[in-house]
Motif scaffolding. Structure first.
Motif, PDB file in Angstrom:
ATOM      1  N   MET A   1       0.834  -1.192   0.000  1.00 50.81           N
ATOM      2  CA  MET A   1       0.000   0.000   0.000  1.00 50.81           C
ATOM      3  C   MET A   1       0.874   1.249   0.000  1.00 50.81           C
ATOM      4  O   MET A   1       1.894   1.304   0.682  1.00 50.81           O
ATOM      5  N   ALA A   2       0.471   2.267  -0.772  1.00 53.15           N
ATOM      6  CA  ALA A   2       1.230   3.509  -0.854  1.00 53.15           C
ATOM      7  C   ALA A   2       1.184   4.248   0.477  1.00 53.15           C
ATOM      8  O   ALA A   2       0.302   4.025   1.314  1.00 53.15           O
ATOM      9  N   GLU A   3       2.131   5.126   0.683  1.00 58.53           N
ATOM     10  CA  GLU A   3       2.188   5.936   1.891  1.00 58.53           C
ATOM     11  C   GLU A   3       0.923   6.782   2.003  1.00 58.53           C
ATOM     12  O   GLU A   3       0.504   7.439   1.045  1.00 58.53           O
ATOM     13  N   PRO A   4       0.247   6.784   3.161  1.00 63.56           N
ATOM     14  CA  PRO A   4      -0.957   7.606   3.323  1.00 63.56           C
ATOM     15  C   PRO A   4      -0.668   9.080   3.053  1.00 63.56           C
ATOM     16  O   PRO A   4       0.432   9.585   3.341  1.00 63.56           O
ATOM     17  N   LYS A   5      -1.671   9.747   2.502  1.00 63.57           N
ATOM     18  CA  LYS A   5      -1.501  11.147   2.130  1.00 63.57           C
ATOM     19  C   LYS A   5      -2.767  11.906   2.511  1.00 63.57           C
ATOM     20  O   LYS A   5      -3.886  11.420   2.311  1.00 63.57           O
ATOM     21  N   ILE A   6      -2.580  13.090   3.075  1.00 64.35           N
ATOM     22  CA  ILE A   6      -3.700  13.963   3.424  1.00 64.35           C
ATOM     23  C   ILE A   6      -3.560  15.248   2.622  1.00 64.35           C
ATOM     24  O   ILE A   6      -2.617  16.012   2.811  1.00 64.35           O
ATOM     25  N   GLU A   7      -4.473  15.465   1.685  1.00 66.45           N
ATOM     26  CA  GLU A   7      -4.468  16.674   0.861  1.00 66.45           C
ATOM     27  C   GLU A   7      -5.902  17.163   0.705  1.00 66.45           C
ATOM     28  O   GLU A   7      -6.788  16.381   0.333  1.00 66.45           O
ATOM     29  N   ALA A   8      -6.119  18.416   0.968  1.00 66.25           N
ATOM     30  CA  ALA A   8      -7.466  18.980   0.861  1.00 66.25           C
ATOM     31  C   ALA A   8      -8.010  18.790  -0.546  1.00 66.25           C
ATOM     32  O   ALA A   8      -7.291  18.964  -1.539  1.00 66.25           O
ATOM     33  N   TYR A   9      -9.274  18.412  -0.627  1.00 62.86           N
ATOM     34  CA  TYR A   9      -9.939  18.210  -1.915  1.00 62.86           C
ATOM     35  C   TYR A   9     -10.865  19.392  -2.161  1.00 62.86           C
ATOM     36  O   TYR A   9     -11.761  19.676  -1.353  1.00 62.86           O
ATOM     37  N   ASP A  10     -10.669  20.076  -3.280  1.00 59.33           N
ATOM     38  CA  ASP A  10     -11.442  21.277  -3.552  1.00 59.33           C
ATOM     39  C   ASP A  10     -12.622  21.038  -4.484  1.00 59.33           C
ATOM     40  O   ASP A  10     -13.417  21.949  -4.725  1.00 59.33           O
ATOM     41  N   GLY A  11     -12.714  19.837  -5.053  1.00 61.85           N
ATOM     42  CA  GLY A  11     -13.775  19.573  -6.018  1.00 61.85           C
ATOM     43  C   GLY A  11     -15.138  19.429  -5.372  1.00 61.85           C
ATOM     44  O   GLY A  11     -15.271  19.279  -4.151  1.00 61.85           O
ATOM     45  N   PRO A  12     -16.186  19.453  -6.173  1.00 65.46           N
ATOM     46  CA  PRO A  12     -17.546  19.277  -5.656  1.00 65.46           C
ATOM     47  C   PRO A  12     -17.871  17.803  -5.462  1.00 65.46           C
ATOM     48  O   PRO A  12     -17.097  16.921  -5.854  1.00 65.46           O
ATOM     49  N   ALA A  13     -19.013  17.515  -4.871  1.00 64.38           N
ATOM     50  CA  ALA A  13     -19.560  16.167  -4.949  1.00 64.38           C
ATOM     51  C   ALA A  13     -19.951  15.916  -6.396  1.00 64.38           C
ATOM     52  O   ALA A  13     -20.312  16.841  -7.134  1.00 64.38           O
ATOM     53  N   GLY A  14     -19.885  14.655  -6.818  1.00 68.09           N
ATOM     54  CA  GLY A  14     -20.145  14.356  -8.226  1.00 68.09           C
ATOM     55  C   GLY A  14     -18.958  14.756  -9.077  1.00 68.09           C
ATOM     56  O   GLY A  14     -17.797  14.636  -8.672  1.00 68.09           O
ATOM     57  N   GLY A  15     -19.228  15.250 -10.262  1.00 68.93           N
ATOM     58  CA  GLY A  15     -18.171  15.750 -11.132  1.00 68.93           C
ATOM     59  C   GLY A  15     -17.195  14.679 -11.574  1.00 68.93           C
ATOM     60  O   GLY A  15     -17.467  13.478 -11.543  1.00 68.93           O
ATOM     61  N   TRP A  16     -16.011  15.140 -11.988  1.00 66.53           N
ATOM     62  CA  TRP A  16     -15.004  14.225 -12.519  1.00 66.53           C
ATOM     63  C   TRP A  16     -14.427  13.313 -11.448  1.00 66.53           C
ATOM     64  O   TRP A  16     -13.984  12.194 -11.741  1.00 66.53           O
ATOM     65  N   GLY A  17     -14.439  13.759 -10.201  1.00 60.51           N
ATOM     66  CA  GLY A  17     -13.961  12.891  -9.131  1.00 60.51           C
ATOM     67  C   GLY A  17     -14.811  11.641  -9.020  1.00 60.51           C
ATOM     68  O   GLY A  17     -14.296  10.529  -8.835  1.00 60.51           O
ATOM     69  N   SER A  18     -16.129  11.796  -9.162  1.00 58.20           N
ATOM     70  CA  SER A  18     -17.032  10.657  -9.112  1.00 58.20           C
ATOM     71  C   SER A  18     -16.818   9.744 -10.311  1.00 58.20           C
ATOM     72  O   SER A  18     -16.780   8.514 -10.178  1.00 58.20           O
ATOM     73  N   ALA A  19     -16.678  10.327 -11.486  1.00 56.37           N
ATOM     74  CA  ALA A  19     -16.468   9.526 -12.694  1.00 56.37           C
ATOM     75  C   ALA A  19     -15.173   8.723 -12.608  1.00 56.37           C
ATOM     76  O   ALA A  19     -15.121   7.545 -12.993  1.00 56.37           O
ATOM     77  N   GLN A  20     -14.134   9.349 -12.108  1.00 51.79           N
ATOM     78  CA  GLN A  20     -12.857   8.649 -11.977  1.00 51.79           C
ATOM     79  C   GLN A  20     -12.951   7.510 -10.967  1.00 51.79           C
ATOM     80  O   GLN A  20     -12.420   6.413 -11.191  1.00 51.79           O
ATOM     81  N   ARG A 758      -0.342  10.636  23.183  1.00 54.39           N
ATOM     82  CA  ARG A 758       0.688  10.305  22.203  1.00 54.39           C
ATOM     83  C   ARG A 758       0.827   8.795  22.088  1.00 54.39           C
ATOM     84  O   ARG A 758       0.703   8.070  23.065  1.00 54.39           O
ATOM     85  N   SER A 759       1.097   8.331  20.895  1.00 55.96           N
ATOM     86  CA  SER A 759       1.125   6.902  20.643  1.00 55.96           C
ATOM     87  C   SER A 759       2.519   6.420  20.310  1.00 55.96           C
ATOM     88  O   SER A 759       3.313   7.138  19.682  1.00 55.96           O
ATOM     89  N   ALA A 760       2.790   5.176  20.703  1.00 55.43           N
ATOM     90  CA  ALA A 760       4.023   4.520  20.291  1.00 55.43           C
ATOM     91  C   ALA A 760       3.799   3.730  19.011  1.00 55.43           C
ATOM     92  O   ALA A 760       4.738   3.177  18.436  1.00 55.43           O
ATOM     93  N   SER A 761       2.531   3.676  18.539  1.00 49.62           N
ATOM     94  CA  SER A 761       2.200   2.904  17.343  1.00 49.62           C
ATOM     95  C   SER A 761       2.625   3.650  16.092  1.00 49.62           C
ATOM     96  O   SER A 761       2.806   4.868  16.085  1.00 49.62           O
ATOM     97  N   THR A 762       2.748   2.898  15.012  1.00 52.93           N
ATOM     98  CA  THR A 762       2.956   3.503  13.694  1.00 52.93           C
ATOM     99  C   THR A 762       1.645   3.473  12.950  1.00 52.93           C
ATOM    100  O   THR A 762       0.780   2.652  13.213  1.00 52.93           O
ATOM    101  N   LEU A 763       1.491   4.380  12.012  1.00 54.45           N
ATOM    102  CA  LEU A 763       0.241   4.494  11.267  1.00 54.45           C
ATOM    103  C   LEU A 763      -0.012   3.243  10.452  1.00 54.45           C
ATOM    104  O   LEU A 763       0.857   2.765   9.750  1.00 54.45           O
ATOM    105  N   GLN A 764      -1.249   2.717  10.565  1.00 49.71           N
ATOM    106  CA  GLN A 764      -1.634   1.547   9.778  1.00 49.71           C
ATOM    107  C   GLN A 764      -2.772   1.945   8.848  1.00 49.71           C
ATOM    108  O   GLN A 764      -3.678   2.668   9.230  1.00 49.71           O
ATOM    109  N   GLY A 765      -2.725   1.397   7.614  1.00 48.12           N
ATOM    110  CA  GLY A 765      -3.818   1.688   6.699  1.00 48.12           C
ATOM    111  C   GLY A 765      -5.061   0.949   7.054  1.00 48.12           C
ATOM    112  O   GLY A 765      -6.120   1.301   6.648  1.00 48.12           O
TER     113      GLY A 765
END
Length: 765
Positions: A1-20, A758-765
């Motif tokens: 699994m790829a490294e988790p990523k947090i990036e704000a999404y500016d698109g609307p509901a529906g649209g090309w994001g839904s199609a993709q 605070r956690s001693a755990s590592t991030l799990q997907g």
């Protein structure tokens, strides 16, 4: 699994994001061509009803009458991947318990009946004859009161009818269902207030309403097809006022993927005209404030000789208890209402002002309203608001609870209930010549309590992933193997198959989308939508294996192996021709299912008769009842919050439906590659000494036992101070079994006091 990523999404509901997203899942499930063709038949009058949410099928469907999540559900069920005996031979149950929900279901469709072998710790193939006979022997050896018959919301009306009959002929009303976990406060609250246990709004009402109120319902992820009705309403300049803790994209703006112009230009329709970020559990206070403002404005108008704000003629003719309710609202302190709701008086009064001008108002709500200690009171407070201006039994108006699974409401209609007073027991006695049990059965929370105490000895599950859906996950998984028998009727592998009883079976069933051929030929089934309409559904694809069986067949075979023969119950004839089950349903419920067989494929469906739509009130008073809540605190059972505690809200991602996880992305919230996140207000992050992206452990504030989830990544998010949020089922271990709506016992999953460390755990997907 790829490294988790947090990036704000500016698109609307529906649209090309839904199609993709749709393209990605069709490719991932290896059905890019067949899946796309199949979707053209989804929610069409002669097609199949979506296996995901319960939103209605319109009389005039769109070309693509499916949403992103509905398409995911279809692709997930119709995947080309298979999970058969070879898979189980390679993996022990102990090993599979370490797999994620996504990985388990990702193995594909179950193809053969399997029996748990304790010696090898594996599931091994078993014939249908052996499996049903063995299950029957086990059930005959048990006290009927110790057996639970659970239903998820997937099973058809036909299956649910004979399943409930089987349970009662066996000797109990232990019929918990998925409604117990979400909208049971609706069933309890609406029945007491207006005489019907369901909403009164139908699709046509959205065409004539002039105001829509939203409370605690995320349309973009939970019922996206509803966005079409909302978009059309906004084009008519109908205001939509939303009360919800998080800013949800589907309630902000929508680009219709079926509009060439909108897709080409990127145009998006604004959905909410007011958006009030109420605190978790603050809806009760906010609605009380709106009612207080309306009552005050009415008194002021009458005092100076202007027309009143309230519909006094409706109140006088059709309601009971107004004076006590008005006195309660007038006694409420604005400072307390502001503090508990998280909204200013001005914001609450602004919403009330728009409501006062509207002629016909729809009140849409979801589990943000129901999943609290005072969930039933919260539903009834919304009803109070609607009653003030006569907004029930009027075209374009009424309560509209948005149900989850596609037939969860219909199952209650055909008798799936633990409450004997809600089932036509005398009619069943007359039809089938047996004495139905009159003792109250177990609901979901009570079934869990019985499993923990050891009183429940067997669990038969018609669909679902019960172990992951319920609260108190760790405690439930510890207790579950203490049962003698567990039976899972399923399409895909999930964790509930792996936390098994001493004797355990996996019975693979046909999906709704598959052609179900019985003695009389291909069969059709029926469901009930959120808008109380019955719809027919026909399978369109070949079965995944010659070893899968239909749900009615499986239920009937287990019943035959368990019960003494009864000449009044034609199990084989019912399985051979489902129209005979519908005939039996009509005989039991003549006013509800009149001519269902002849009308089930009518475009738009058959409307279930609802007295409240006609302003007939089947309540104890004979009128619609104003109810007075005990107070404005929605979760008074939880400890007083310290400055370090936050109220946790559990919610879905954009990439899941209930406990089914389609992937690790939540596009609308900007989360990619993980589900182990904790959304927090930036001010709380700083105040508590944490940082965005830090890994933390979360612990419930309760003194009876330790409940913790480790390894969550903090995500700074637009959520009210004092609140935090994360995904279920991963955070279900934090919900105490005793934290539930006091009237319906629905788990209170929308306000759980937690502390963060605070956690001693590592991030799990």
């Amino acid at each position: 699994m790829a490294e988790p990523k947090i990036e704000a999404y500016d698109g609307p509901a529906g649209g090309w994001g839904s199609a993709q997203s749709l393209t990605e899942i069709l490719l991932r499930e290896e059905i890019p061509v067949s899946g796309a063709a199949l979707l053209m038949k989804q929610n069409k009058p002669d097609g199949f009803m979506c296996v995901s949410c319960a939103w209605a099928k319109p009389a005039k469907p769109l070309t693509f009458e499916y949403c992103e999540n509905g398409a995911k559900a279809t692709a997930w069920e119709q995947t080309a991947k298979r999970c058969g005996p070879d898979f189980f031979a390679k993996h022990t149950v102990t090993e599979l318990r370490s797999w994620t929900d996504y990985a388990l279901e990702g193995q594909g469709r179950l193809t053969h009946p399997m029996r748990y072998d304790a010696t090898s710790d594996r599931y091994v193939p078993v014939s249908w004859e052996e499996a049903t006979a063995a299950i029957g022997r086990e059930l005959r050896a048990l006290d009927p009161k110790s057996v639970v018959f659970y239903t998820s919301g997937r099973a058809s009306l036909e299956t649910s009818y004979i399943y409930g009959l089987f349970a009662r002929m066996y000797g109990n009303n232990n019929l918990p269902d998925s409604s117990n976990m979400c909208h049971e406060p609706t069933s309890v609250g609406l029945k007491a207030s207006i005489g019907v246990p369901v909403g009164t709004v139908v699709l046509d009402d959205f065409e004539t309403t002039d105001l829509i109120l939203f409370f605690g319902q995320n349309v973009g992820s939970n019922a996206p097809r509803m966005l079409h009705q909302l978009q059309e309403a906004r084009k008519r300049r109908v205001p939509i006022i939303t009360f919800n803790p998080l800013r949800e994209r589907g309630l902000e703006r929508f680009t219709n993927p079926q509009s060439v112009v909108e897709m080409a230009t990127g145009h998006a329709t604004e959905i909410s005209t007011q958006y009030h970020q109420v605190k978790a559990g603050g809806d009760l206070a906010a609605i009380t404030g709106m009612c207080k403002a309306l009552i005050a404005a009415d008194r002021e108008a009458l005092k100076v000789g202007r027309p009143g704000i309230l519909d006094r003629s409706f109140i006088d003719e059709h309601t009971h208890g107004f004076d006590a309710f008005a006195a309660y609202c007038e006694s409420q302190d604005w400072a307390a209402l502001e503090g508990r709701s998280g909204l200013t008086r001005a914001a609450i009064e602004a919403a009330a002002t728009v409501y006062a001008r509207a002629r016909a108002v729809i009140g849409v709500y979801g589990m943000g309203l129901t999943q609290h200690r005072k969930g039933t009171e919260s539903v009834q407070m919304l009803v109070n608001l609607l009653l003030l201006r006569g907004n029930i039994g009027r075209k374009g108006a009424g309560p509209s609870p948005v149900r989850g699974h596609s037939n969860v409401q219909g199952q209650r209609t055909v008798g799936i209930t633990e409450k004997p007073e809600l089932a036509p027991l005398d009619m069943l006695k007359e039809q089938y010549g047996f004495e139905p049990p009159r003792e109250k059965g177990l609901n979901t929370v009570e079934a869990c309590e019985g499993i923990v105490s050891g009183e429940v000895k067997a669990f038969v599950s018609l669909g679902g992933n019960f172990v992951r859906a319920v609260p108190e996950t760790v405690r439930m998984e510890e207790a579950w193997p203490g049962m003698r028998l567990t039976v899972q009727i399923s399409t895909k592998l999930n964790r509930s198959h792996l936390i098994n009883g001493e004797v355990a079976y996996i019975l693979p069933c046909l999906g709704r989308i598959e052609i179900d051929t019985q003695a009389s030929g291909p069969q059709a089934v029926s469901m009930e939508s959120s808008t109380s309409c019955f719809h027919g559904s026909r399978g369109k694809t070949n079965p995944v294996s010659d070893q899968v069986r239909s749900e009615p067949w499986i239920v009937a075979e287990i019943a035959k192996a368990t019960l003494e023969p009864n000449p009044n119950v034609p199990w084989d004839a019912w399985v051979g021709d489902y129209s005979r089950i519908r005939g039996a349903m009509e005989a039991t419920y003549p006013s509800v299912f009149h001519n269902l067989e002849g009308r089930m494929f009518e475009p738009g469906g058959i409307h279930k008769p609802l007295a409240a739509r006609e302003r007939r009130w089947e309540t104890e008073t004979g009128k619609a009842n104003f109810t007075v809540p005990e107070g404005i605190e929605a979760d008074p059972d939880m400890p007083l919050r310290s400055a370090e505690a936050l109220d946790l809200i559990t919610l879905r991602s954009n990439d899941q439906f209930n406990t089914t996880v389609y992937g690790y992305d939540d596009r609308f919230r900007g989360v990619k590659g993980t589900r182990m996140v904790l959304f927090m207000n930036a001010a709380d992050i700083a105040r508590l000494g944490f940082a965005d992206a830090q890994i933390v452990d979360v612990t419930t504030v309760a003194d009876d036992r330790v409940r913790s989830v480790k390894g969550l990544r903090i995500v700074a998010y637009n959520i009210p101070p004092g609140n935090c949020a994360g995904y279920y089922p991963e955070l279900n271990p934090l919900i105490p079994l005793w934290h539930h709506d006091e009237q319906s016992k629905t788990p209170a999953a929308k306000a759980i006091p937690v502390t963060i460390a605070r956690s001693a755990s590592t991030l799990q997907g």
